[in-house]
Each structure stands twice: as C-alpha cells, then as structure tokens.
Design an enzyme around this catalytic site. Structure first.
Site, PDB file in Angstrom:
ATOM      1  N   VAL A  64       5.117   7.664  12.389  1.00  0.00           N
ATOM      2  CA  VAL A  64       4.117   8.099  13.371  1.00  0.00           C
ATOM      3  C   VAL A  64       3.101   9.012  12.695  1.00  0.00           C
ATOM      4  O   VAL A  64       3.475  10.002  12.053  1.00  0.00           O
ATOM      5  CB  VAL A  64       4.775   8.853  14.546  1.00  0.00           C
ATOM      6  CG1 VAL A  64       3.714   9.321  15.541  1.00  0.00           C
ATOM      7  CG2 VAL A  64       5.801   7.975  15.246  1.00  0.00           C
TER       8      VAL A  64
ATOM      9  N   THR B 129       0.825  -1.215   0.000  1.00  0.00           N
ATOM     10  CA  THR B 129       0.000   0.000   0.000  1.00  0.00           C
ATOM     11  C   THR B 129       0.853   1.256   0.000  1.00  0.00           C
ATOM     12  O   THR B 129       0.674   2.152  -0.841  1.00  0.00           O
ATOM     13  CB  THR B 129      -0.922  -0.004   1.229  1.00  0.00           C
ATOM     14  OG1 THR B 129      -1.784  -1.146   1.170  1.00  0.00           O
ATOM     15  CG2 THR B 129      -1.773   1.249   1.260  1.00  0.00           C
ATOM     16  N   VAL B 130       1.797   1.348   0.932  1.00  0.00           N
ATOM     17  CA  VAL B 130       2.612   2.558   1.043  1.00  0.00           C
ATOM     18  C   VAL B 130       3.615   2.642  -0.103  1.00  0.00           C
ATOM     19  O   VAL B 130       3.799   3.708  -0.714  1.00  0.00           O
ATOM     20  CB  VAL B 130       3.335   2.616   2.400  1.00  0.00           C
ATOM     21  CG1 VAL B 130       4.242   3.834   2.485  1.00  0.00           C
ATOM     22  CG2 VAL B 130       2.321   2.638   3.538  1.00  0.00           C
TER      23      VAL B 130
ATOM     24  N   LYS C  60       4.406   4.279  18.869  1.00  0.00           N
ATOM     25  CA  LYS C  60       4.445   5.647  18.338  1.00  0.00           C
ATOM     26  C   LYS C  60       4.730   6.682  19.429  1.00  0.00           C
ATOM     27  O   LYS C  60       5.512   7.613  19.211  1.00  0.00           O
ATOM     28  CB  LYS C  60       3.112   5.954  17.643  1.00  0.00           C
ATOM     29  CG  LYS C  60       2.891   5.124  16.392  1.00  0.00           C
ATOM     30  CD  LYS C  60       1.481   5.285  15.848  1.00  0.00           C
ATOM     31  CE  LYS C  60       1.266   4.432  14.598  1.00  0.00           C
ATOM     32  NZ  LYS C  60      -0.130   4.490  14.108  1.00  0.00           N
TER      33      LYS C  60
ATOM     34  N   ASP D 149       0.364  -0.640  19.045  1.00  0.00           N
ATOM     35  CA  ASP D 149       0.754   0.263  17.960  1.00  0.00           C
ATOM     36  C   ASP D 149       0.939   1.688  18.484  1.00  0.00           C
ATOM     37  O   ASP D 149       1.948   2.347  18.209  1.00  0.00           O
ATOM     38  CB  ASP D 149      -0.315   0.231  16.865  1.00  0.00           C
ATOM     39  CG  ASP D 149      -0.082   1.251  15.776  1.00  0.00           C
ATOM     40  OD1 ASP D 149       0.745   0.993  14.885  1.00  0.00           O
ATOM     41  OD2 ASP D 149      -0.727   2.315  15.811  1.00  0.00           O
TER      42      ASP D 149
END
Length: 444
Positions: free
Chosen positions: A130, A13-14, A203, A199
């Site tokens: 982040v 995706t990224v 961050k 998660d």
C-alpha cells in the site's frame, strides 16, 4: 551475528530496485549487512537487466526458491494473483517468512495467507503493498497503537491522481490525459484496475483491517472510478472552491442520523471520486503522489505523504520489511522454533473476525450533481420540490449556462442519506423536463 538468506521472486521494476539496494549497502541500516540475496526467480535467463545478478543465483524454477532449505525470507514482487498466491502459501508451508508488495493477493486471500502463517509461526510483511514507499502499514501496526483510529482517507492510486491533476491544470479531457499517462508509463495499457477504483479498493481494504482490527471482505468495499469525471466537473468544482480527487475512505462514522438502522460499530469503506475543499490537506496532493490522512484519539490528524509507486519507493518498503524480519530472526522471535504465542505481537496478524460494512445507501454525505434540462419555466422549482419530497436539503441550486439547447443546472446538497438522495434522483429523472443527470459526485 548470523547471516540470513533472501529468495526473490521477480526481477521486474520493483525486484530490480530491491537488487540495487542489496548491491549498494553502504550507509543503510547495519542489519542489511547480515542479509544476502541468495536466489532470484525470473521468467527468462537471457534478458538484459539493470542490476547485476550472478548467473548461478538466477532460476526460472520459482518453486525451487520457496522450498530451498537455505532461504529464510521469500520476497514476492511478481504481481498478479497466480502464481503469487500459490508460491506464498508453499513458502509458508516450508517455514519461510514472507515479504510481499502484492496488494491484490493480500486483499483477496489475506485470510488464507495469514491463517497459514500463524499456524506455521512465520511472518507476512506487507509494507510495500500500500502506498509504495510511504510507511503507513508499520505506522498503523506500531506508532499509532495508542490511538482509537476513527478514519483513514487516502489518495492511494498515482495514475488516477495524475489524470485528475492534469485535467485540473490543463482543462483537457479524461481520455486525452489517460492517453498521455499511458505514453509516460504512469498508466497501464489496460488501465481498468486504476481508473475504475479497483486498485485503491484493494489498498483501503488492507488499511481498514489494520486501522480497525478486523478483516475486511473485499466485496463489501464500494468502488467507483473516475471515467465519468469530465472537464466541466473539474471547472465547476474549481469555481465552488473544490478539487476532485479519487479518495479511498475507511471510517467509523460519528455523524450517523439518529434514526439510522446501522449498528454503531459498522464501518464505511468506499472508493470514489469526490469534491475536496481546497483547504483540505489532501487537496494539494498532486500528480503521481500518494497520501494517507489518519485521524484518531488522542493524536488528532496526521498525514503521510510521498511517492506511491516506482522502483525506488516500493523497494524501500520491501527492504525495510526484510530488515524487520532479520531483526526478529536475530533476536529469536522468528525461526524454526517459533510458535504462534511467541511471535512479535506488533508484527504478526492478530485479528480473525470480519467487520460489518455499511451499505453505501446508508452513507450520510453531501452531493454535487449536474443536470441537463429543457429550457422551460419552473424547472428549478420542480427540482427543488422533488428534493424536498425526500428530505434532501440544498446548499445551492443554480443554472450555470447552456449545452446546445439544454440548460445546465448544478446542485450541491447538505449532508443527506444516500438512499434518500438516490430516491429523489429517481423521481427527478422521471420528469419530462429533465434531459439527463450529467454528473454525480460526493463532497468530502
């Protein structure tokens, strides 16, 4: 003006979002025209893709990219701990600058990675690790450098924010909304990292390190998730003037009790659901959006808000880091002759000691608690006595109704040391008239 080559690890995706930006450079920063997407590492050469990459640029041999002498910048968007960590370290050993969106690797292996990068005279850029496209990393590194940061409070996980928003708006249960989020692609098939606060913990450890200038041990970050938040809690919070959010908090407290044994420079770093006043800036951050509220002196408060994940937002952050490295390469502040002392002081990692983190038992905060009790005379009085025995001052204590044969009592406290509050709860749970503590949440 030289040309710089990027080796891209991952075309999910990224990675696809990054590739699409490189294929459509018009109107973007002119430095992007000096950067070429040289090689791309993928798991399969036969997969159909949403971005056009020449066949000779694709490879399944990821190691060949990090050792390629023609690659200047390695971009890691694989996710997961391995092989990402090993590939990053090998790229650093070969003099490559790193851009990564991998908060899990940075929060766990940051010391190893940044130490290696400093010794090699290369940069590790982590804007995309982040809050997706929100430029919080560079804000902390550069724009807010004149400030003494006192707190960082964020909604840093879009999945949990979506679930809590939908629970608030629809009155449905956690399980029902989670299943919906999985169908919509907002939640993974295994949602553990999101809904259990892991998660967000990764961050906030990264943001705390930047905000307070010291490294953070991930195991020192207190993490709780949202599985225990019920539709009843959402409804009661609404009546009391609150919404419930999963907050990631890092602060150097100014409100410690005078008898606290905690050192004055110790940080609080924690992730947990909390009741947030509806008037608070973070209360209106809904669905999959992220936000970070920063407070410092002399600035006061500033909030950064935007999409916290997805191809476009995360790729935006990745490519901005690539452009920053290209600028350093062009001005001679990066390259084969770069030493630790000549690295850009606002972009290189400059801290090496670890911060002391306060145990959660020393936290001074308000609490919301919901009890189920037997419908006996004097129960409320007994609750009040137990709280009083441990110095817990109550803001409100009301019986709200019944669940079956049990009376439901909701308590909101004034600020109290968490250890004292937990001691009071232990005494309360030993009472014969108490069926259960149905819910326990902190109040921002």
């Amino acid at each position: 003006m030289g040309c710089f080559n990027v080796g891209l690890l991952g075309l999910g995706t990224v990675g696809t979002g990054v590739g699409q930006i490189f294929q459509d450079k018009e109107g973007r920063h002119p430095l992007l025209n000096t950067i070429a997407l040289h090689r791309v590492g993928v798991r399969s050469l036969d997969k159909s893709r949403a971005v056009s990459i020449a066949p000779d640029q694709l490879t399944t041999d990821l190691q060949s990219i990090v050792t390629d002498p023609d690659v200047d910048i390695v971009v890691e968007v694989l996710g997961g701990l391995e092989p990402a960590r090993t590939l990053i370290l090998e790229a650093i050993a070969h003099g490559k600058h790193i851009v990564t969106a991998n908060k899990a690797v940075i929060s766990r292996y940051g010391e190893e990675i940044f130490t290696a990068a400093g010794q090699a005279g290369v940069y590790v850029m982590i804007e995309a690790a982040v809050a997706g496209g929100i430029p919080v990393i560079q804000s902390l590194k550069q724009s807010l450098g004149a400030n003494r940061i006192s707190s960082v409070i964020g909604i840093l996980n879009g999945t949990t924010n979506y679930i809590l928003t939908q629970m608030q708006q629809s009155g449905r249960s956690f399980d029902a909304i989670l299943a919906e989020a999985q169908r919509l692609g907002y939640a993974e098939a295994d949602p553990t990292a999101d809904v259990d606060g892991l998660d967000a913990g990764d961050k906030i450890a990264i943001l705390a390190s930047l905000a307070f200038g010291e490294r953070i041990k991930l195991e020192d970050v207190h993490r709780e998730g949202i599985r225990t938040v019920s539709a009843s809690d959402i409804a009661y919070a609404d009546k009391l003037g609150f919404v419930i959010k999963l907050l990631a908090i890092a602060k150097r407290p100014s409100d410690r009790p005078s008898d606290s044994a905690t050192a004055p420079d110790t940080l609080q770093i924690r992730v947990h659901p909390a009741l947030v006043p509806k008037t608070h800036p973070l209360a209106s951050v809904n669905d999959v959006y992220n936000a970070v509220l920063l407070e410092g002196e002399p600035l006061g408060q500033v909030m950064l808000f935007g999409p916290g994940a997805g191809a476009g937002p995360t790729a935006s952050a990745v490519v901005s880091d690539i452009i920053n490295v290209a600028a350093l390469l062009q001005t001679g502040q990066a390259g084969s002759e770069t030493s630790v002392t000549s690295m850009h002081p606002l972009l290189a990692c400059s801290h090496h000691s670890y911060s002391a983190v306060e145990p959660i038992t020393e936290l001074n905060t308000r609490f919301y608690t919901r009890f189920l009790t037997k419908d006996h005379p004097g129960v409320i009085g007994k609750l009040g006595t137990c709280f009083g025995n441990h110095g817990v001052s109550l803001e409100s204590l009301v019986q709200t109704g019944f669940q079956g044969d049990s009376a439901e009592i909701v308590v909101v406290t004034h600020a109290v040391r968490e250890g004292d509050f937990r001691a009071a709860l232990d005494e309360i749970q030993s009472l014969e008239s108490i069926d259960s503590v149905s819910s326990l949440l902190r109040v921002l």
